[in-house]
Scaffold this motif. Sequence first.
Motif, PDB file in Angstrom:
ATOM      1  N   HIS A 115       0.832  -1.221   0.000  1.00 16.13           N
ATOM      2  CA  HIS A 115       0.000   0.000   0.000  1.00 16.13           C
ATOM      3  C   HIS A 115       0.858   1.260   0.000  1.00 16.13           C
ATOM      4  CE1 HIS A 115       0.736   0.632   4.392  1.00 16.13           C
ATOM      5  NE2 HIS A 115       0.849  -0.666   4.365  1.00 16.13           N
ATOM      6  N   ASP A 126       6.581   1.499   5.855  1.00 14.02           N
ATOM      7  CA  ASP A 126       5.341   0.710   5.959  1.00 14.02           C
ATOM      8  C   ASP A 126       4.523   0.892   4.667  1.00 14.02           C
ATOM      9  OD1 ASP A 126       2.451   0.823   8.219  1.00 14.02           O
ATOM     10  OD2 ASP A 126       2.951  -0.447   6.510  1.00 14.02           O
ATOM     11  N   GLY A 127       4.424  -0.163   3.901  1.00 12.98           N
ATOM     12  CA  GLY A 127       3.677  -0.106   2.634  1.00 12.98           C
ATOM     13  C   GLY A 127       4.539   0.333   1.474  1.00 12.98           C
ATOM     14  N   GLU A 161      -4.842   1.559   2.748  1.00 11.22           N
ATOM     15  CA  GLU A 161      -4.813   0.313   3.549  1.00 11.22           C
ATOM     16  C   GLU A 161      -5.030   0.647   5.024  1.00 11.22           C
ATOM     17  OE1 GLU A 161      -2.258  -0.524   5.810  1.00 11.22           O
ATOM     18  OE2 GLU A 161      -2.626  -2.647   6.067  1.00 11.22           O
ATOM     19  N   HIS A 226       7.188  -6.676   2.924  1.00  7.58           N
ATOM     20  CA  HIS A 226       6.824  -5.658   3.924  1.00  7.58           C
ATOM     21  C   HIS A 226       7.857  -5.653   5.049  1.00  7.58           C
ATOM     22  CE1 HIS A 226       4.114  -3.272   6.481  1.00  7.58           C
ATOM     23  NE2 HIS A 226       3.296  -3.167   5.476  1.00  7.58           N
TER      24      HIS A 226
END
Length: 550
Positions: A115, A126-127, A161, A226
């Motif tokens: 995401h 993160d993403g 997300e 991730h």
Amino acid sequence: MSDPSGGPATRHTDPVLAHAPGDTRTATAAFATGPLHVDADRFLAALRGLAQIGGDPQGGITRLGLSAEEGRAREFLQDLAEKAGLTSDIDPAGNLLIRRQDADPHRPVVLFGSHLDTVRQGGWLDGAYGVAAALEALTVLVETGATIDGFEPVAVGFANEEGALVQYPFWGSRAMAGSLDADSEKIVDREGRPAWEHLLSAGGEPERLAEAVWPAGRIAAFLELHIEQGPVLERLGLDIGVVDGIVGRTIFTCEVRGEQQHAGTTPMRDRRDALVSAAQLVARVESLATTLDACSTATVGYLDVSPNTVNTIPGLVRLNAEIRDTDAARIQVGERLLGSMAEHVAQASGVEIDLRVSDRSTPVRTDIGLRSVIASAASSLGLSWQAMPSGAGHDAQIIAARAPIGMIFVPSKGGVSHSPVEDTEARALVAGADVLATTLAALLGGGPVRRFNALPGDEARGLLIDCLGCDGPWIDVVLARRPYWTARSVVTAVRSAVAAAEHSLVISAANARARAGDTRTSLSPESDLEETRKELVTIACRRLEGWLGA
Ligand code: HGY
Ligand code: MN
Ligand code: MN
């Protein structure tokens, strides 16, 4: 029950992937798929470029889902994709999709990505890490002329997300999986602004949301790279996490309604203080995952007090709570317990408490075949790895309703995430991207193993019985990996199946071998089984290689 939020780490070894971390046993020639390396400088430059979009005064990243910043991140990556000779588009839900110029629209897709949005004051990885790595992996597959046979590779950057602005997490992946609420036009942000308005300004097309759904069977597999967002890999000094399961989560909205009054003139016994009651409820939420051990984590991350002035007794408190676990039944217990706790606090303090479930995501297992391909890829790159659960939720768990999923983790510094200090060593970021690219090359590479994947079930079974020496549960263990059998995972599959096989099965297979003259002598139950197991694997791989090479 392992603690997916990264508590005391126990060594998770998936019985089928009984590899020792760092095991780089080589496969026989016909099975070897060489590792694929990304262009580290180009990849890290893309990742750092993404980190410039949505920077906030606290030094974190606030690139909220369906915001203009998320839209700019998509444009940034579209520009890079074009420079790499790829083509891209934004679907009606705001998801970014990147394909090869000559993509075959009729082939099932191996989809990979993550995401593009963040939480408020979140981190740069993160993403975004998984999306930038997906773009780089697709670029390298095309650049190196990797064989792409059977599946079409597509990179994806999902929208919203986190659900931090428009409080509807997994928006983009749910739109693709066809699990977005039918009346999505009723979804609003905290200020009551409709999601559709945000989507329009972010470049989506709310009226055409139904066209964002991918039909069943269209996605052959989904891979998400991730950051771990927890401490396990760093604590154990491991390079890669092969995710075996993703937690489920229930999110609650809650209104605590008391009576707004003067803080000085209202006697303590006459109060209905919404914040005092909310505080009691917050402590009970925490007890669900501590003293009561009803679920693995329980958190209140949002609380809004009204009128929030020092000399006024709060009349209204709004809060969001969430509980998580890898076991759906435990989450249900947690939900029921929280409901009765809220009733108890309301009765005891005379306030009204309106507690509702606003979102549920179920715990999922990743695909056994994809796990073995990821593990083989990590081993072929000389990286240590172990199987482990995810304490964070991911788009992969939504796509799991439509396709087998695989997830790859890299370590997080100090296990920190959803914070401006979220970080991972550059070497580890590149290693994770190499594992993604190598896994994709193996899945897409086709070749002689493709024939095995295409065999009718009974023929595949017959071939394996001939290779392993006799029928039994180990045949199912190996077949479970189809259709993702790849050069290297064949060996992993056979070796793991024989390693985990019952004593009696090994004896009957070895005796069948002895009768066929393949091995020296028949075995008695006391024979040295370890040697026998190795011999069975060698014969099985030789026979498989013979069949594949034929
Ligand atoms: O909250 C989560 O687990 C994810 O970061 N959305
Ligand atoms: Mn997150
Ligand atoms: Mn994430």
